[in-house]
Design a protein around this motif. Sequence first.
Motif, PDB file in Angstrom:
ATOM      1  N   ALA A 293       0.731  -1.419  -0.059  1.00 19.38           N
ATOM      2  CA  ALA A 293       0.001   0.128  -0.010  1.00 19.38           C
ATOM      3  C   ALA A 293       0.827   1.042   0.018  1.00 19.38           C
ATOM      4  O   ALA A 293       0.385   1.899  -0.882  1.00 19.38           O
ATOM      5  CB  ALA A 293      -0.635  -0.563   1.054  1.00 19.38           C
ATOM      6  N   ALA A 294       2.058   1.026   1.100  1.00 16.88           N
ATOM      7  CA  ALA A 294       2.690   2.325   0.693  1.00 16.88           C
ATOM      8  C   ALA A 294       3.709   2.601   0.054  1.00 16.88           C
ATOM      9  O   ALA A 294       3.969   4.094  -0.407  1.00 16.88           O
ATOM     10  CB  ALA A 294       3.456   2.928   1.964  1.00 16.88           C
TER      11      ALA A 294
ATOM     12  N   ASP B 148      10.162  -5.438  -5.475  1.00 20.00           N
ATOM     13  CA  ASP B 148       9.546  -6.478  -4.461  1.00 20.00           C
ATOM     14  C   ASP B 148       9.476  -8.036  -4.812  1.00 20.00           C
ATOM     15  O   ASP B 148       9.944  -8.668  -6.145  1.00 20.00           O
ATOM     16  CB  ASP B 148       8.239  -6.771  -4.211  1.00 20.00           C
ATOM     17  N   HIS B 149      10.046  -9.016  -3.279  1.00 19.50           N
ATOM     18  CA  HIS B 149       9.947 -10.093  -3.946  1.00 19.50           C
ATOM     19  C   HIS B 149       8.915 -11.253  -4.262  1.00 19.50           C
ATOM     20  O   HIS B 149       9.264 -12.023  -4.704  1.00 19.50           O
ATOM     21  CB  HIS B 149      10.953 -10.708  -2.467  1.00 19.50           C
TER      22      HIS B 149
ATOM     23  N   SER C 182      -7.556  -7.954   2.570  1.00 15.36           N
ATOM     24  CA  SER C 182      -7.446  -6.995   4.193  1.00 15.36           C
ATOM     25  C   SER C 182      -9.333  -6.566   3.804  1.00 15.36           C
ATOM     26  O   SER C 182      -9.828  -7.085   2.675  1.00 15.36           O
ATOM     27  CB  SER C 182      -7.212  -5.653   3.387  1.00 15.36           C
ATOM     28  N   GLY C 183      -9.756  -6.618   5.024  1.00 17.43           N
ATOM     29  CA  GLY C 183     -11.090  -5.887   4.928  1.00 17.43           C
ATOM     30  C   GLY C 183     -11.972  -7.307   4.162  1.00 17.43           C
ATOM     31  O   GLY C 183     -13.288  -7.180   3.624  1.00 17.43           O
TER      32      GLY C 183
ATOM     33  N   ASN D 186     -10.955  -2.014   3.757  1.00 20.79           N
ATOM     34  CA  ASN D 186     -11.172  -1.353   4.256  1.00 20.79           C
ATOM     35  C   ASN D 186     -10.577  -0.182   3.864  1.00 20.79           C
ATOM     36  O   ASN D 186      -9.163   0.190   4.341  1.00 20.79           O
ATOM     37  CB  ASN D 186     -12.081  -1.363   5.379  1.00 20.79           C
TER      38      ASN D 186
ATOM     39  N   THR E  42       8.441  -1.562   2.901  1.00 22.86           N
ATOM     40  CA  THR E  42       8.481  -3.154   2.254  1.00 22.86           C
ATOM     41  C   THR E  42       7.816  -3.658   4.360  1.00 22.86           C
ATOM     42  O   THR E  42       7.614  -4.694   4.352  1.00 22.86           O
ATOM     43  CB  THR E  42       9.539  -4.034   3.123  1.00 22.86           C
TER      44      THR E  42
ATOM     45  N   GLY F   3       4.956 -12.986   2.656  1.00 25.74           N
ATOM     46  CA  GLY F   3       5.634 -12.433   2.143  1.00 25.74           C
ATOM     47  C   GLY F   3       6.298 -11.089   3.069  1.00 25.74           C
ATOM     48  O   GLY F   3       7.963 -10.606   2.937  1.00 25.74           O
TER      49      GLY F   3
ATOM     50  N   THR G 172       8.711  -9.708   6.031  1.00 35.40           N
ATOM     51  CA  THR G 172      10.322  -9.188   6.302  1.00 35.40           C
ATOM     52  C   THR G 172      10.758  -8.520   7.308  1.00 35.40           C
ATOM     53  O   THR G 172       9.884  -7.592   7.248  1.00 35.40           O
ATOM     54  CB  THR G 172      11.290  -9.784   5.435  1.00 35.40           C
TER      55      THR G 172
ATOM     56  N   GLU H  66      -2.694  -8.591  12.574  1.00 35.54           N
ATOM     57  CA  GLU H  66      -3.450  -8.168  11.138  1.00 35.54           C
ATOM     58  C   GLU H  66      -1.750  -6.493  10.971  1.00 35.54           C
ATOM     59  O   GLU H  66      -1.771  -6.570  10.110  1.00 35.54           O
ATOM     60  CB  GLU H  66      -4.109  -7.170  12.049  1.00 35.54           C
TER      61      GLU H  66
ATOM     62  N   GLU I 148       4.256   0.273   7.340  1.00 38.55           N
ATOM     63  CA  GLU I 148       4.100  -0.324   8.532  1.00 38.55           C
ATOM     64  C   GLU I 148       5.317  -0.816   9.052  1.00 38.55           C
ATOM     65  O   GLU I 148       5.519  -0.779  10.273  1.00 38.55           O
ATOM     66  CB  GLU I 148       3.507  -1.753   8.138  1.00 38.55           C
TER      67      GLU I 148
ATOM     68  N   GLY J 118      -9.601   0.717   8.821  1.00 40.10           N
ATOM     69  CA  GLY J 118      -8.793   1.617   8.222  1.00 40.10           C
ATOM     70  C   GLY J 118      -7.919   2.867   8.071  1.00 40.10           C
ATOM     71  O   GLY J 118      -7.631   3.206   6.851  1.00 40.10           O
TER      72      GLY J 118
ATOM     73  N   PHE K  81      -4.775   1.901   6.685  1.00 38.91           N
ATOM     74  CA  PHE K  81      -4.640   2.295   5.035  1.00 38.91           C
ATOM     75  C   PHE K  81      -4.144   3.551   5.176  1.00 38.91           C
ATOM     76  O   PHE K  81      -3.296   4.307   4.396  1.00 38.91           O
ATOM     77  CB  PHE K  81      -5.409   1.123   4.428  1.00 38.91           C
TER      78      PHE K  81
HETATM   79  P1  FDA Z   1       1.953  -4.055   2.993  1.00 41.34           P
HETATM   80  O1  FDA Z   1       2.565  -5.530   3.778  1.00 41.34           O
HETATM   81  O2  FDA Z   1       1.683  -4.058   2.638  1.00 41.34           O
HETATM   82  O3  FDA Z   1       3.236  -3.923   1.670  1.00 41.34           O
HETATM   83  C1  FDA Z   1       4.607  -4.536   2.157  1.00 41.34           C
HETATM   84  C2  FDA Z   1       5.216  -5.026   0.668  1.00 41.34           C
HETATM   85  O4  FDA Z   1       7.047  -5.085   1.423  1.00 41.34           O
HETATM   86  C3  FDA Z   1       5.219  -6.177   0.204  1.00 41.34           C
HETATM   87  O5  FDA Z   1       4.375  -5.848  -0.720  1.00 41.34           O
HETATM   88  C4  FDA Z   1       6.023  -7.424   0.647  1.00 41.34           C
HETATM   89  O6  FDA Z   1       5.916  -8.971  -0.423  1.00 41.34           O
HETATM   90  C5  FDA Z   1       7.462  -6.381   0.234  1.00 41.34           C
HETATM   91  N1  FDA Z   1       8.691  -7.273   1.197  1.00 41.34           N
HETATM   92  C6  FDA Z   1       8.386  -7.566   2.449  1.00 41.34           C
HETATM   93  N2  FDA Z   1       9.783  -8.200   2.447  1.00 41.34           N
HETATM   94  C7  FDA Z   1      10.134  -7.811   1.419  1.00 41.34           C
HETATM   95  C8  FDA Z   1      11.534  -8.674   1.170  1.00 41.34           C
HETATM   96  N3  FDA Z   1      12.953  -8.849   2.146  1.00 41.34           N
HETATM   97  N4  FDA Z   1      12.124  -7.931  -0.340  1.00 41.34           N
HETATM   98  C9  FDA Z   1      11.596  -7.474  -1.176  1.00 41.34           C
HETATM   99  N5  FDA Z   1       9.889  -7.212  -0.647  1.00 41.34           N
HETATM  100  C10 FDA Z   1       9.447  -6.937   0.319  1.00 41.34           C
HETATM  101  N6  FDA Z   1      -5.916  -2.250   7.104  1.00 41.34           N
HETATM  102  C11 FDA Z   1      -6.789  -1.590   6.698  1.00 41.34           C
HETATM  103  O7  FDA Z   1      -6.631  -0.348   7.100  1.00 41.34           O
HETATM  104  N7  FDA Z   1      -8.209  -1.606   6.822  1.00 41.34           N
HETATM  105  C12 FDA Z   1      -8.312  -3.240   6.395  1.00 41.34           C
HETATM  106  O8  FDA Z   1      -9.124  -3.581   5.743  1.00 41.34           O
HETATM  107  C13 FDA Z   1      -7.388  -3.858   6.454  1.00 41.34           C
HETATM  108  N8  FDA Z   1      -7.400  -5.197   7.239  1.00 41.34           N
HETATM  109  C14 FDA Z   1      -5.633  -6.344   6.992  1.00 41.34           C
HETATM  110  C15 FDA Z   1      -6.403  -7.993   7.089  1.00 41.34           C
HETATM  111  C16 FDA Z   1      -4.871  -8.643   6.829  1.00 41.34           C
HETATM  112  C17 FDA Z   1      -5.721 -10.443   7.202  1.00 41.34           C
HETATM  113  C18 FDA Z   1      -3.919  -8.188   7.388  1.00 41.34           C
HETATM  114  C19 FDA Z   1      -2.863  -9.049   7.821  1.00 41.34           C
HETATM  115  C20 FDA Z   1      -3.695  -6.680   7.437  1.00 41.34           C
HETATM  116  C21 FDA Z   1      -5.089  -5.403   7.378  1.00 41.34           C
HETATM  117  N9  FDA Z   1      -4.483  -4.228   7.186  1.00 41.34           N
HETATM  118  C22 FDA Z   1      -6.422  -3.670   7.018  1.00 41.34           C
HETATM  119  C23 FDA Z   1      -3.177  -4.220   7.538  1.00 41.34           C
HETATM  120  C24 FDA Z   1      -2.411  -3.366   6.009  1.00 41.34           C
HETATM  121  O9  FDA Z   1      -2.768  -3.980   5.264  1.00 41.34           O
HETATM  122  C25 FDA Z   1      -1.301  -2.815   6.493  1.00 41.34           C
HETATM  123  O10 FDA Z   1      -1.292  -2.149   7.509  1.00 41.34           O
HETATM  124  C26 FDA Z   1      -0.910  -2.220   5.424  1.00 41.34           C
HETATM  125  O11 FDA Z   1      -0.695  -3.443   4.441  1.00 41.34           O
HETATM  126  C27 FDA Z   1       0.559  -1.857   5.022  1.00 41.34           C
HETATM  127  O12 FDA Z   1       1.299  -1.052   4.181  1.00 41.34           O
HETATM  128  P2  FDA Z   1       2.646  -0.940   4.306  1.00 41.34           P
HETATM  129  O13 FDA Z   1       2.633  -0.501   2.565  1.00 41.34           O
HETATM  130  O14 FDA Z   1       3.305  -0.605   5.060  1.00 41.34           O
HETATM  131  O15 FDA Z   1       2.730  -2.803   3.781  1.00 41.34           O
END
Ligand code: FDA
Length: 405
Positions: free
Chosen positions: A17-18, A37-38, A49-50, A55, A164, A173, A175, A349, A378, A388, A391
């Motif tokens: 997302a970010a 991205d890996h 999500s959601g 959401n 990440t 994924g 890490t 989550e 995150e 929400g 996000f």
């Molecule tokens: P995000 O985890 O989205 O992205 C990180 C990326 O980095 C991934 O694509 C990953 O593959 C990559 N990466 C990681 N390590 C790596 C490495 N070593 N090398 C290369 N790439 C790497 N929030 C909300 O507001 N509403 C909602 O409805 C939900 N629902 C929800 C459901 C479930 C089941 C979960 C687990 C989480 C939610 N969330 C949520 C939380 C929300 O998903 C979360 O806060 C955001 O995805 C965070 O966004 P980021 O981009 O920071 O990390």
Amino acid sequence: MTARTAGFTTIVLGAGAAGLMAAATAGQAGARVLVLDHAPHAGRKILISGGGRCNFTNMDTGAGQFLSANPHFAKSALARYTPADFLALVQRHRIPWHEKAAGQLFCDRSARDIVDMLRRECAAGQVDVRVSHRIIDVTRDGAGQYRVETDHGIFHAPNLIVATGGLSIPKLGATGLAHDIARRFGLRIVAPAPALVPLTFGAQDREWMEPLAGLSVTVGITCHEGEGRLARQATFRDGMVFTHRGLSGPAILQASSYWQPGQALDIDLLPGIDAGRRLQEIKRDRPRAGGVAMLSMLLPQRLAQLMAQAHLPDGQLAGMPDAVLANVGRILSGWRLNPHGTEGYVKAEVTRGGVDTDCLSSRDMQARDVPGLFMVGEAVDVTGWLGGYNFQWAWASGHAAGQAA
Ligand code: FDA
């Protein structure tokens, strides 16, 4: 999509997302952006999500709905990219949405709409998104260029946005790369822990909880964060569900973000009700009823039985001393339980803690002492409530960094 092929000005690690928001913002502002991205696909967490409907924001977002060692840090980015800004983007892409609970916006169709939208926004900024790239090493040379070594080659750029994420849901994924990179460049880390996660209990508690598995009750839980000038508290009134391992449901997930090992949890089983007075009223109105019947008027049957067995004598209410009812009233309003732990990153989550915000500029998420290094989403010590907010933080922090990088 016609991707620019060389001379990147910005490398974004993480196509979540970010990262996608940061990349699209930077690309559309004229930066030459590469996303690495890996994982085999972008935005995997968005997709689940959601409950598959994402959401994607909360219209009531403010810094008060986030945990952080510095509760003021998130204000700047959240104010400059608001839920209304993201909603305008969603509407521009003609994505149908609805408001589920107050302020919580979801896709009508599928979370895929949000991922597709972000991909289109990246394409509009001519962003080069490369998935299935394993990151091997990240360094910075004497000329201030970041060097990212992957299993598909080496990339350079003067700006590096680390997006990440945290440690939650390793099978998707997740890490600790962001924390590792932060440490490498001298940034401090606030100890990470699973958040928005079910709580587990020891064998003794599980024994009496087991027959309650599946039962749901609306509760109130007041949580505390920080100390002194930065001390804050939040009260959540929502559902709590008994599971085979302990407790879950939205009220517990919210409380888990504040919970520290060894802490007790005080649960109000009758939020908004003066429990002691209510029990006296029932005694007065139905003196011949027993304890279970009285508590069944206030709680689900199985829980009423358990509470009556534990805290009330047999016999009619008429024969129960007022002091006994007053004591049960206090227990119902502040039921003290002692969680043993959480279900961990496998079920969490989000991850609380992360890159210490003192090391970052709140305006653009850039490391104060490392020019060109940005931390977003995150990975940073900013953790939202359920609903929400997480996000919205990803969009806002990604946007802030994307504008600067
Ligand atoms: P995000 O985890 O989205 O992205 C990180 C990326 O980095 C991934 O694509 C990953 O593959 C990559 N990466 C990681 N390590 C790596 C490495 N070593 N090398 C290369 N790439 C790497 N929030 C909300 O507001 N509403 C909602 O409805 C939900 N629902 C929800 C459901 C479930 C089941 C979960 C687990 C989480 C939610 N969330 C949520 C939380 C929300 O998903 C979360 O806060 C955001 O995805 C965070 O966004 P980021 O981009 O920071 O990390």
